[in-house]
Design an enzyme around this catalytic site. Structure first.
Site, mmCIF file in Angstrom:
data_model
loop_
_atom_site.group_PDB
_atom_site.id
_atom_site.type_symbol
_atom_site.label_atom_id
_atom_site.label_comp_id
_atom_site.label_asym_id
_atom_site.label_seq_id
_atom_site.Cartn_x
_atom_site.Cartn_y
_atom_site.Cartn_z
ATOM 1 N N LYS A 211 102.413 7.478 -1.032
ATOM 2 C CA LYS A 211 103.023 6.896 -2.228
ATOM 3 C C LYS A 211 104.472 6.576 -1.885
ATOM 4 O O LYS A 211 105.309 7.467 -1.783
ATOM 5 C CB LYS A 211 102.952 7.838 -3.415
ATOM 6 N N ARG A 366 94.290 3.345 -16.707
ATOM 7 C CA ARG A 366 94.631 4.592 -16.040
ATOM 8 C C ARG A 366 93.400 5.496 -16.157
ATOM 9 O O ARG A 366 92.934 5.798 -17.243
ATOM 10 C CB ARG A 366 95.830 5.252 -16.734
#
EC number: 6.5.1.1
Length: 507
Positions: A211, A366
């Site tokens: 990330k 999500r």
């Protein structure tokens, strides 16, 4: 349609907690709109006019408010035309022209309409008519399947246009809404987990990827034409010529890529996020270069890949992006996932994202297919208000009121923000100066000590955890909250949820 009818519906939606009642009221309204009124009305209801922000702040709005009209005469089209005018008026004397146009419209508005116009322009609509509820209402009004309407909205990135098409077009036209190279789509979002091992336990076999501490980008290429968009779907191609050149060199004609970009220091390590965002937000290219890395591909040479499993998309991405792929490893072993996470942190990155290998690309959603893991508790929250400082900070807006998203309406209206704490820690003099100026531009009301603002600003907050609290409606309060950074690259809809924070109690 008279604007009064829109205001009446918004009030009715705000007055009920029943999702079914909200959908019924909105569907009835949508059926009565003329075709040209549909997209503007949808934009007003969700607090996102189709013209975007038109540069009207709290002070300008307050100055324009005079004696209200006795009877409603304004139409939805009148308000839409005003926003067109505000958005296009510029140059010498434009401030006076814009103020005069705003005063002329509000003088024709009733008291209720004045409040509605103010909320619509300041981005402070609190009707409960959030996009999910309104999407269901569009499906109901048009007698179209809900999943078809939702997909069209996600892939077009335009709920107002989706509503117009659903209500005035054919079923086939709505079904045919798909990926269009050059038209950005809502990005897939990730849930959170405390460790990579916990994430693997949820996903099973997964791609564990770095990330990056950068800014998300979506890149579209059609032949030699390359367009770069932010996660909020803003076109920033002119800012990132280095990214354009990287994608032009790829062995493909048409492609849609999802990824991140960040600046590197002389040793190849990531520079601080603020430096990346400073370069990312500049209106012209600067000396500091932004390097792109890609972690997904949505379309390749006429073939949509949204519904293909991640494993298929990864093979295509490897062929296309090569050295510009984000590092990662496919595994179902928690120990391997933890090792990749440690490697990412050692490289100066934020952590990892664990992605189920069989998952499709769920645009705009999500879920548990993508799970982000950071080494400390950091959450993206929304600024609801700010208090004036004292002592050394006198004259500056300092103490932030922080809210978490409540998508299900468990603690209020669906889509509202639940206050979870305050903090003034971590704010530099530069940030204090910036937020003092900025928050007064998006102010919606104030008392002697506090300025309430439109809930549009996302800030990343580090915490040591949460504790039970009766002070806030969500039943929790942040422990030792401090500001990490403002997230200009995130929408308030992307904020972490009250349910995610409450889960820390069980952790």
């Amino acid at each position: 349609m008279l604007l009064d009818e829109l205001v009446t519906t918004a009030d009715a939606v705000a007055s009920t907690r029943s999702r079914l009642a909200k959908v019924d009221a909105l569907a009835d309204l949508l059926r009565r709109l003329d075709p040209d009124e549909i997209a503007p009305a949808v934009g007003f209801l969700v607090g996102k006019p189709r013209q975007g922000r038109v540069g009207v702040g709290w002070r300008g709005m307050s100055a324009a408010m005079g004696e209200p009209a006795a009877q409603p005469t304004l139409s939805v089209a009148d308000l839409d035309e005003l926003l067109d005018r505000l958005a296009t008026t510029s140059g010498s004397g434009s401030a006076g022209e814009r103020a005069a146009a705003l005063r002329e419209l509000t003088s024709r508005a009733t008291e209720r309409e004045q409040g509605f116009v103010s909320r619509a322009l300041l981005g402070d609509m609190r009707t409960g008519a959030l996009e999910g509820v309104l999407t269901d209402a569009i499906a109901r009004a048009a007698d179209r399947p809900g999943d078809v309407v939702r997909r069209a909205a996600m892939l077009s990135g335009d709920l107002g246009e989706t509503a117009r098409l659903a209500l005035t077009g054919t079923a086939a036209e709505l079904d045919d809404v798909g990926l269009v190279v050059g038209r950005p789509v809502l990005p897939m979002l990730a849930a959170t987990a405390p460790t990579a091992a916990d994430a693997i336990a949820t996903t099973g076999e997964a791609s564990v990827e770095y990330k990056l501490d950068g800014a998300r980008i979506q890149v579209h290429r059609a032949g030699d034409d390359v367009r770069v968009f932010t996660r909020n779907l803003a076109d920033i191609t002119h800012r990132l010529p280095e990214v354009v050149e990287v994608v032009r060199r790829m062995p493909v004609r048409d492609v849609i890529l999802d990824g991140e970009t960040l600046s590197l220091d002389e040793d190849g390590a990531p520079r601080p996020f603020q430096e990346t965002m400073s370069r990312f937000g500049a209106e012209a290219a600067r000396e500091t270069l932004l390097h792109p890395w890609f972690f997904d591909v949505l379309h390749v040479d006429g073939r949509d890949l949204l519904d293909e499993p991640l494993s298929t998309r990864m093979r295509e991405l490897e062929r296309i992006a090569g050295e510009h792929r984000i590092p990662g490893e496919v595994t179902d072993d928690p120990e391997v996932a933890e090792r990749v996470s440690h490697d990412a942190l050692a490289a100066g990155q934020e952590g990892v994202v664990v992605k189920a290998i069989g998952s499709p690309y769920a645009a705009g959603r999500r879920g548990s297919s993508w799970i982000k893991v950071k080494p400390v508790h950091t959450y993206d929250l929304v600024v609801l208000a700010c208090e004036w400082g004292s002592g050394r900070r006198e004259g500056w807006l300092s103490n932030l009121h922080l809210g978490a998203l409540d998508p299900a309406g468990e603690f209020g209206e669906p889509g509202d923000y639940v206050m979870v704490g305050k903090t003034f820690k971590g704010l530099t003099d530069r940030l204090l100066k910036w937020q003092t100026e900025y928050f007064q531009q998006i102010e919606v009301r104030r008392t002697a000590n506090t300025v309430w603002v439109a809930p549009t600003t996302v800030v990343e907050i580090a915490i040591d955890g949460v504790q039970r609290s009766t002070r806030y409606p969500g039943g929790i309060a942040l422990r030792f909250a401090r500001v990490k950074r403002y997230r200009d690259d995130k929408r308030p809809e992307d904020a972490d949820t009250i349910q995610t924070l409450r889960a820390l109690l069980r952790g």
